[in-house]
Scaffold this active site. Structure first.
Site, mmCIF file in Angstrom:
data_model
loop_
_atom_site.group_PDB
_atom_site.id
_atom_site.type_symbol
_atom_site.label_atom_id
_atom_site.label_comp_id
_atom_site.label_asym_id
_atom_site.label_seq_id
_atom_site.Cartn_x
_atom_site.Cartn_y
_atom_site.Cartn_z
ATOM 1 C CG ASN A 1 0.745 18.135 5.925
ATOM 2 O OD1 ASN A 1 1.668 18.605 5.260
ATOM 3 N ND2 ASN A 1 0.713 16.850 6.283
ATOM 4 C CG LEU A 2 2.838 24.880 6.718
ATOM 5 C CD1 LEU A 2 2.265 25.864 5.705
ATOM 6 C CD2 LEU A 2 3.074 25.568 8.065
ATOM 7 C CB ALA A 3 5.109 19.446 5.995
ATOM 8 C CD GLU A 4 0.718 16.205 2.865
ATOM 9 O OE1 GLU A 4 0.711 14.971 3.033
ATOM 10 O OE2 GLU A 4 -0.326 16.902 2.911
ATOM 11 C CG ASP B 1 -6.783 9.566 7.342
ATOM 12 O OD1 ASP B 1 -6.301 9.953 6.260
ATOM 13 O OD2 ASP B 1 -6.332 8.605 7.986
#
Length: 473
Positions: A195-198, A264
């Site tokens: 995701n963007l944060a990761e 998921d």
């Protein structure tokens, strides 16, 4: 696949990763504890769902694909619950039970659709635990179309490089839902889906789309990936694929209710679509649709093939005259969108303003209105040998033309009890001076949690009166 869903039944998917039991305690709260400034929750229900890699496997199975799940669990009550849940969902499990280790469990307390607290139960896995899965992994790889690594950072995937290498040896694509600030141990995978944060934790802030694409392409090349899919929440998704231009997809979410397990869903649909022969772009389009569906549900949830089909072709729920089996299919699609089903029945021999107003009032009670109609033989038994005036085909056609009616379905019995018991509407409507106990099918509807609503007929409007006037004239 460009014109619809792939044949997921041909897909063979292997999922390995952190298997979690998601527990939900639902309750009501109306006061603060005298012991501490915290709410008191009166628990009214409990629910268990597979989470983590278990949720990925359930999502794959819900699409109709064959799926095998490898993971680590304890030898406790939570482990037994997980095995039962996964088997019920059609997931083939190869779970390593570890003594003296707690099954990864997340307990959420929910009141009025709001999460009040989450309690985590977990022990640390050591590398030796993960190594115990390698023989089963090597065996399970045979005949698989794709492998999905679901990494929640709990220790099952401490050495993903070995899993990637084994997959590459047999030519099986490796898809990874990553975790942490170091993606180097995912080198050589086919595609990863941060995701963007990761993603920004690894490459740094991306203030605009251009910087996101540039940094993403650099990362893709460094990790020797064929593709990189970045999920961006309300901004949709960005796919960076070797040899292709970037693909930016807007979000398909109509309403964001709960983002639990959205990642998921993305990787499970992506994996199933690739396993069924789709391209990266085609698989991403489906994953984006699925993410838009699942964030509209509460808690860890899965997306079905019917829900995906409906999202791709929203006009698929046609209105009008339908058979009983078609009706049940349409109802399932409507319910997957959270729609309230209303049902009524009658002969409707000569349609008059009383009927029209009654049906309009019934339609206002929910989102979809079903009208079950007695066939000609049934009307004759109920009304006499000179009825019906209009044939079944004529009556169905006129009713189906009404704006407030979604589906019209005939039945041959004297009452629609059997049909109602199959449909189990959320609201069963009847007109006149009946009591709920006198209404066919009412007991089944109430037992299923539905409601019975009795509406008053419009005075001065009846088929019998119309017939009498015609005869007198």
């Amino acid at each position: 696949m460009t014109h619809g869903l792939p044949h997921f039944t041909s897909a063979q998917v292997l999922v390995i990763g952190d298997v979690i039991l998601d527990r939900y305690w639902h309750g009501t709260t109306s006061r603060i504890s005298p012991e501490a400034p915290v709410p008191v929750v009166q628990v009214t229900g409990r629910e268990d769902r597979p989470g983590g890699a278990g949720n990925v496997a359930v999502n794959v199975a819900a699409l109709g694909a064959e799926v095998t799940l490898l993971g680590l669990i304890g030898a406790d009550e939570a482990a037994a619950a997980l095995r039962s849940l996964l088997a019920h969902r059609g997931v083939h499990c190869c779970l390593e039970g570890l003594p003296n280790i707690a099954t990864l469990t997340k307990l959420r307390v929910i009141s009025r659709h709001q999460q009040l607290i989450r309690l985590d139960f977990e022990d640390d896995f050591i590398p030796a635990h993960g190594e115990a899965l390698l023989p089963a992994y090597s065996t399970a790889l045979r005949g698989k179309s794709v492998v999905i690594l679901s990494d929640y950072g709990k220790g099952t995937l401490q050495e993903p490089q070995r899993l990637i290498a084994l997959g590459r040896e047999v030519g099986v694509p490796i898809l990874i839902d990553p975790k942490g600030a170091d993606f180097s141990h995912y080198h050589g995978a086919t595609i990863i889906t941060p995701n963007l944060a990761e993603f920004e934790m690894v490459v740094g802030p991306c203030p605009d789309e251009a910087s996101l694409v540039w940094k993403g392409e650099q990362l893709r090349q460094q990790l020797a990936l064929k593709a990189l899919l970045i999920t961006r929440g309300e901004q949709g998704m960005t796919l960076l694929e070797q040899g292709h231009s970037p693909v930016h997809l807007p979000t398909e979410a109509r309403e964001v209710f709960d983002v639990t397990g959205a990642g998921d869903t993305v990787i499970s649909v992506l994996g199933a679509a690739l396993a069924a022969g789709g391209t990266f772009k085609e698989a991403t389009l489906l994953a984006n649709q699925a993410a838009g569906i699942v964030v509209g549900k509460l808690g860890t949830a899965s997306v079905t093939r019917d829900e995906l089909q409906q999202a791709l072709h929203p006009r698929a729920i046609r209105r009008g005259i339908t058979s009983e089996e078609e009706l049940l299919h349409f109802i399932n699609l409507a319910r997957s969108r959270g729609e309230c089903i209303v049902m009524t029945n009658g002969c409707f021999d000569i349609l008059h303003p009383g009927h029209v107003n009654y049906l309009a009032e019934a339609r206002q009670l929910g989102d979809r209105l079903i009208v079950a109609v007695n066939d000609d033989a049934s009307v004759q038994r109920l009304k006499g040998k000179n009825r019906p005036i209009n044939s079944l085909a004529q009556r169905l056609t006129v009713l189906a033309a009404l704006h407030d009616v979604d589906w019209v379905v005939p039945f041959s019995e004297d009452t629609p009890a059997r049909l109602i018991e199959r449909v189990l509407p959320d609201i069963l409507v009847k007109g006149g001076d009946y009591t709920p106990e006198q209404i066919a099918g009412a007991n089944a509807v109430v037992a299923n949690g539905g409601k019975i609503i009795i509406l008053t007929y419009q005075q001065g409007c009846s088929t019998s009166q119309i017939i009498d006037i015609i005869r007198k004239n």
